[in-house]
Scaffold this motif. Structure first.
Motif: not given
Length: 197
Positions: A78-98
């Motif tokens: 898995r390659y999990p990442l957090a999604v932030e707005t450009l000003d640093g607010k955590h709004i979600g996640n995305c992942t490359a997996y399998d």
């Protein structure tokens, strides 16, 4: 094929605190401080339905214990990442997996947990940024995903990013549309984008 703390998997390296920047978002490695938002999103019945997952019902203290142990694991595909707005607010996640180096492919997933950022182009930017990063920094030749067959909004988002339908899947009582993006199609899209600028 283990992604060690200082290693790679199919060419994907740990970011060591760095960020991958898109037009509206930044992607970064997950951290322990993401736990509260992730917990809230996994307890949300609408988000669970969109993710074809059961709604989380465990107490936060137990979730945090599990979250902490998983955060220190580097031996999965898995390659999990957090999604932030450009000003640093955590709004979600995305992942490359399998991630499968032999087959040259990986599955990707996305969740924008913060509803304030729905229907504003953030999903397209997350997928585009993740896809560009994976193809530019790995040996993978195919990215694929599954989305619920009734989730037209998600399907339109993925189509805007170049994914095309490639089949269907029934699993755990859900019906999914499968979509894929091959490296050669991505390269042609990149060339077209550069020529139009």
């Amino acid at each position: 094929m283990k992604l060690q703390k200082n290693g790679t998997l199919a060419g994907l390296k740990t970011l060591h605190g760095g960020k991958i920047t898109g037009e509206k978002i930044k992607l970064r490695e997950k951290k322990l401080s993401d736990a509260r938002a992730d917990y809230r999103w996994q307890c949300d019945p609408e988000l669970a339905k969109l993710d074809a997952a059961p709604m989380l019902i465990m107490p936060f203290a137990l979730y945090l214990l599990d979250y902490t142990s998983v955060a220190h694991e580097y031996d999965h595909y898995r390659y999990p990442l957090a999604v932030e707005t450009l000003d640093g607010k955590h709004i979600g996640n995305c992942t490359a997996y399998d991630i499968d180096e032999k087959r040259g492919e990986a599955q990707i997933g996305i969740m924008i947990g913060n509803r304030d950022y729905w229907d504003k182009g953030y999903g397209v930017d997350v997928i585009t940024t993740l896809v560009n990063y994976v193809f530019q920094n790995s040996s993978l030749s195919r990215l694929y995903l599954k989305t619920l067959d009734w989730n037209i909004r998600a399907q339109k988002c993925f189509a805007k990013c170049g994914f095309v339908p490639c089949g269907s899947l029934k699993k755990d009582g859900y019906s999914f549309m499968l979509m894929e993006l091959m490296r050669d199609r991505w390269e042609k899209r990149q060339s077209s984008l550069h020529e139009s600028r």
